[in-house]
Design an enzyme around this catalytic site. Structure first.
Site, PDB file in Angstrom:
ATOM      1  NE  ARG A  39       6.317 -10.274   0.109  1.00  0.00           N
ATOM      2  CZ  ARG A  39       6.850  -9.494  -0.816  1.00  0.00           C
ATOM      3  NH1 ARG A  39       6.070  -8.751  -1.564  1.00  0.00           N
ATOM      4  NH2 ARG A  39       8.143  -9.448  -0.974  1.00  0.00           N
TER       5      ARG A  39
ATOM      6  N   PRO B  49       0.818  -1.208   0.000  1.00  0.00           N
ATOM      7  CG  PRO B  49      -0.267  -1.259   2.038  1.00  0.00           C
ATOM      8  CD  PRO B  49       0.885  -1.817   1.314  1.00  0.00           C
ATOM      9  CD  GLU B  50       2.665   3.153  -4.283  1.00  0.00           C
ATOM     10  OE1 GLU B  50       2.835   4.334  -4.622  1.00  0.00           O
ATOM     11  OE2 GLU B  50       2.810   2.199  -5.055  1.00  0.00           O
TER      12      GLU B  50
ATOM     13  NE  ARG C   8      19.080  13.485  -1.300  1.00  0.00           N
ATOM     14  CZ  ARG C   8      18.296  12.592  -0.732  1.00  0.00           C
ATOM     15  NH1 ARG C   8      17.978  11.503  -1.378  1.00  0.00           N
ATOM     16  NH2 ARG C   8      17.828  12.794   0.473  1.00  0.00           N
TER      17      ARG C   8
ATOM     18  CG  HIS D 255      -1.457 -14.886   5.838  1.00  0.00           C
ATOM     19  ND1 HIS D 255      -0.456 -15.830   5.928  1.00  0.00           N
ATOM     20  CD2 HIS D 255      -2.027 -15.065   4.631  1.00  0.00           C
ATOM     21  CE1 HIS D 255      -0.435 -16.542   4.807  1.00  0.00           C
ATOM     22  NE2 HIS D 255      -1.377 -16.102   4.008  1.00  0.00           N
TER      23      HIS D 255
END
Length: 284
Positions: free
Chosen positions: A115, A2-3, A157, A95
């Site tokens: 995961r 998810p973002e 950068r 899970h």
DNA sequence: ACTCCGCCCTGCTTGC
DNA sequence: TGCAAGCAGGGCGGAG
């Protein structure tokens, strides 16, 4: 997985179900998602029993649930984490990792994570902003986001544009999907050298990142499979709004050329070869 | 100081 | 059919 838009959908869902409720007990079914809580799962459960949740907050992809005590539960969904609201007694998910029960008759909150890249931890004094995520930049939805600092930071950068977009210390919330979509909207190649971009181009890519995430949020986020769902187990609808990500071979919605998939950072990047041509001074 | 790689996990898909 | 490799939307620690 998810973002920002997906995490925000989860935050809103949790807000409805946790705000003002008092925790009765916390059951940790797998230690892995508690790895960031160094004192261990038992300590995590002990500290939370009897505490009251305030409205959840979010910065980028991090989510935290402030407590009335001034502390907070800090969480990240990683690649496959989910929060689910379920009636007490409902069958455990395969899970299921952490279960939170409340002292009222309402449903329980479950952290489910296939995961286990995601997790939870107890943040002392973290109600306002957990110290653990002080290094995470504000996200584009944050009214205090500093655009000029972002422009300066990117130009300073010496790397490629997509790497900068994915760097959560420059801007948070953008992941692989929305980075590719923002680059497509801005007609920029992911390997454009950050130190050769004009300030206007950096503002544009940021604007597109903000807009594409807002578009996704408006329809509940992007779901490719059952790994991203909201607290009620429902999928979002933005997959149909994706122009580039996952669209290898499909025509670019702008020019018709087939979208190309390329290996990048041990992942995949999708771009239109015509709208987003490779730069001469590429930085990968 | 900055940049980048490898790794942490499980399960589904793909190809031999 | 069976097995192994490849792949998946993230973030951190540590190497260079």
């Amino acid at each position: 997985m998810p973002e920002l838009p997906e995490v925000e959908v989860v935050r809103r869902g949790l807000e409805e179900f946790t705000t003002g409720r008092t925790i009765r007990s916390v059951e940790v079914l797998h230690p892995r998602p508690l790895r960031r809580h160094l004192a261990g799962p038992a300590d995590f459960s002990d500290r939370l029993a009897g505490q009251k949740f305030l409205a959840p907050a979010r910065r980028g992809k991090y989510l935290w649930l402030p407590l009335a005590s001034g502390d907070a539960v800090l969480t990240h969904l990683g690649m496959s984490g989910q929060f689910r609201v379920q009636p007490v007694g409902a069958t455990d998910e395969k899970h299921l990792r952490v279960r939170i029960r409340f002292d009222d008759d309402g449903g329980e909150v479950r952290f489910v994570d296939q995961r286990m890249f995601g997790g939870l931890s107890y943040s002392e004094g973290g109600a306002e902003l957990p110290a653990e995520i002080a290094h995470i930049a504000r996200d584009p939805f944050d009214p205090l986001f500093d655009t000029e600092a972002f422009v300066a930071g990117v130009r300073k950068r010496r790397t490629g544009l997509k790497r900068a977009l994915l760097d959560q210390t420059l801007v948070s919330g953008v992941g692989n999907i929305y980075a590719d979509e923002a680059l497509w909207r801005a007609k920029l190649h992911y390997a454009r050298a950050t130190d050769s971009l004009k300030p206007l181009q950096i503002r544009e890519i940021l604007r597109h990142a903000h807009e594409v995430m807002a578009d996704a949020l408006a329809v509940g986020g992007t779901s490719f499979d059952a790994l991203y769902v909201n607290v009620n187990g429902e999928s979002g609808y933005f997959e149909r709004g994706l122009a580039a990500y996952g669209q290898e071979g499909s025509p670019c919605p702008r020019c018709g050329r087939p979208i190309r998939r390329e290996a990048f950072m041990n992942r995949s990047s999708y771009r239109c070869p015509k709208c987003q041509p490779a730069p001469r001074n590429a930085r990968w």
